[in-house]
Design an enzyme around this catalytic site. Structure first.
Site, short mmCIF file in Angstrom:
data_model
loop_
_atom_site.label_atom_id
_atom_site.label_comp_id
_atom_site.label_asym_id
_atom_site.label_seq_id
_atom_site.Cartn_x
_atom_site.Cartn_y
_atom_site.Cartn_z
N ARG A 47 86.68 124.63 -31.15
CA ARG A 47 86.19 123.37 -31.62
C ARG A 47 86.56 123.12 -33.09
NH1 ARG A 47 81.77 123.77 -34.50
NH2 ARG A 47 80.62 125.23 -33.00
N TYR A 99 85.69 95.78 -26.31
CA TYR A 99 85.12 96.67 -25.06
C TYR A 99 83.81 96.76 -24.87
CZ TYR A 99 84.51 100.58 -22.20
OH TYR A 99 84.08 101.68 -21.34
N ASP A 171 91.04 99.09 -33.40
CA ASP A 171 91.11 99.76 -32.17
C ASP A 171 92.45 99.42 -31.42
OD1 ASP A 171 91.05 100.40 -29.44
OD2 ASP A 171 88.99 100.13 -29.11
N LYS A 196 93.97 105.73 -22.37
CA LYS A 196 95.06 104.54 -21.25
C LYS A 196 96.25 104.88 -21.69
CE LYS A 196 90.64 102.65 -21.27
NZ LYS A 196 89.64 103.70 -20.85
O1 P1T Z 1 86.82 105.14 -22.15
P1 P1T Z 1 86.95 105.82 -23.37
O2 P1T Z 1 88.12 106.89 -23.62
O3 P1T Z 1 85.98 106.51 -24.02
O4 P1T Z 1 87.52 104.61 -24.53
C1 P1T Z 1 86.58 103.75 -24.66
C2 P1T Z 1 87.44 102.21 -25.19
C3 P1T Z 1 87.54 101.93 -26.40
N1 P1T Z 1 88.24 100.83 -26.87
C4 P1T Z 1 88.86 99.95 -25.72
C5 P1T Z 1 89.58 98.89 -26.34
C6 P1T Z 1 88.61 100.31 -24.69
O5 P1T Z 1 89.30 99.64 -23.54
C7 P1T Z 1 87.91 101.51 -24.20
C8 P1T Z 1 87.79 101.87 -22.67
N2 P1T Z 1 87.95 100.92 -21.90
C9 P1T Z 1 87.92 100.97 -20.46
C10 P1T Z 1 87.34 101.93 -19.62
C11 P1T Z 1 88.24 99.64 -19.69
O6 P1T Z 1 88.41 99.62 -18.44
O7 P1T Z 1 88.19 98.63 -20.48
#
Ligand code: P1T
Length: 380
Positions: A47, A99, A171, A196
């Site tokens: 961790r 998001y 972000d 992503k």
């Molecule tokens: O899904 P996660 O890895 O927890 O990420 C969150 C997140 C944060 N910021 C942006 C701009 C994002 O697009 C996302 C996650 N988005 C999707 C799952 C989506 O389909 O838009």
């Protein structure tokens, strides 16, 4: 080192000292032997730190021109760690178009803990100053925004933040460091959903943070270890592998994204197309200034303007897949109002333009002709 070399070698030892493996080994272990209490080789418990995760964290710092990288179990876990820097009474200005999961975390958890959020349009930097007071601590910028593809001028946000001594966090999920380097534009912190484009193959959920400042890194490391939302070594390895082809994939995402955006713009069954590469996009000039391309994300509304027309489209696609997420090699289509942004109340969604007839495309790296033909048949 140039970006295309950094994705492969940035922050890495070229070979592992144990056997000369070219890729860092997956240290699938919870703990590390100590010869005497505190006598270890840099890692004591996974961790707190793991060599495979550390290799990824160095790679993240390198590709973003930062000094410190931190990897988390998801993008939202990374945002959660950032928000734990603040105390009740602190105020944060956030992009009003972001998001849905970030919005849910802000309003559903941290607002209840006493952090106050102002969701504001950041199209013009001048408009945000009215929301700043002595409690304001951070500007949270998502650019391009999800799913409206608005572009926010990071340098302009930095100038405002500097005047009031605020942090600027970006972000960078949609752009990735291939297209945009927020730290070079004055941001203090970059956040990613590495799920992503960084991972790039729709097989890992992960988040990342990159900063330049050591004090800020130390605070975030404390939170990462104390709260414990870390990612495992196997996932760290997969994202490290993904990053090695980020530049190649992004190039093709951008090319295909442009083809799809231009095709949709001319289609009679399509109303608006949101893609920052269009000259008439409201912040096209800022996109040109701060990005090296326009990315692979394209949103559009149907000409019919109804929920039914959007649903009919997403039910007909064959090469594109109807699914949450984005940034993988395969093309995806999503319906923000009922999927990724359903956690934002309808009236809030309407203010930023997320209507029921909107569809968001994550344009993958398949053959462009197959993608266009699929869109053609689905639009009927
Ligand atoms: O899904 P996660 O890895 O927890 O990420 C969150 C997140 C944060 N910021 C942006 C701009 C994002 O697009 C996302 C996650 N988005 C999707 C799952 C989506 O389909 O838009």
């Amino acid at each position: 080192m140039k970006f295309n070399t950094k994705t492969i070698h940035g922050g890495q030892q070229n070979v592992d000292p144990a056997y000369g493996s070219v890729m860092p080994p997956i240290y699938q272990t919870t703990t590390f032997k100590q010869s005497t209490p505190g006598g270890h080789k840099g890692f004591e418990y996974s961790r707190s730190g793991n060599p495979t995760r550390a290799a990824l964290e160095r790679s993240l710092a390198s590709i973003e021109n930062g000094n410190f990288g931190l990897a988390f179990g998801s993008g939202l876990a990374a945002i959660d760690a950032v928000l734990k820097l603040f105390k009740p009474g602190d105020e944060i200005l956030s992009t009003n178009d972001l998001y849905g999961g970030s919005y849910r975390l802000f309003t559903g958890i941290f607002a209840d803990l006493g952090v106050k959020f102002h969701f504001v349009s950041m199209k013009d930097a001048i408009d945000i100053e009215q929301y700043i007071n002595k409690n304001t601590k951070m500007i949270w910028v998502e650019t391009p925004t999800n799913p409206m593809m608005n572009i926010i001028d990071i340098e302009a946000m930095f100038r405002v933040a500097k005047e009031y001594n605020l942090l600027v966090a970006v972000d960078n999920t949609f752009a990735t460091p291939y297209l945009q380097q927020p730290l070079d534009l004055g941001a203090d912190l970059v956040m990613y959903s590495a799920t992503k484009y960084l991972g790039g193959h729709s097989d890992v959920v992960m988040g990342g943070l990159v900063v330049k400042d050591q004090k800020l890194a130390e605070k975030l490391y404390f939170i990462q270890n104390a709260s414990g939302a870390v990612c495992g070594p196997q996932d760290s390895f997969l994202v490290l592998r993904g990053i090695k082809t980020l530049h190649l994939r992004m190039q093709r995402h951008c090319e295909n994204g442009e083809k799809v955006a231009r095709f949709l713009k001319d289609h009679p069954r399509v109303d608006k197309v949101y893609w920052p590469g269009f000259k008439n996009h409201p912040n096209h000039n800022i996109a040109k200034k701060q990005m090296n391309g326009f990315g692979g994300m394209v949103s559009f509304t149907t000409a019919e303007g109804t929920l039914e027309s959007a649903v009919s489209f997403v039910e007909k696609i064959k090469v594109f897949t109807l699914a949450e997420s984005l940034g993988g090699v395969e093309s995806l289509a999503g319906h923000p109002a009922s999927m990724t942004h359903a956690s934002i109340p309808r009236e809030e969604r309407a203010k930023t333009g997320i209507v029921d007839s909107m569809i968001r495309l994550s344009v993958g790296i398949e053959d462009e002709e197959d993608l266009i033909n699929d869109l053609k048949q689905a639009l009927g």
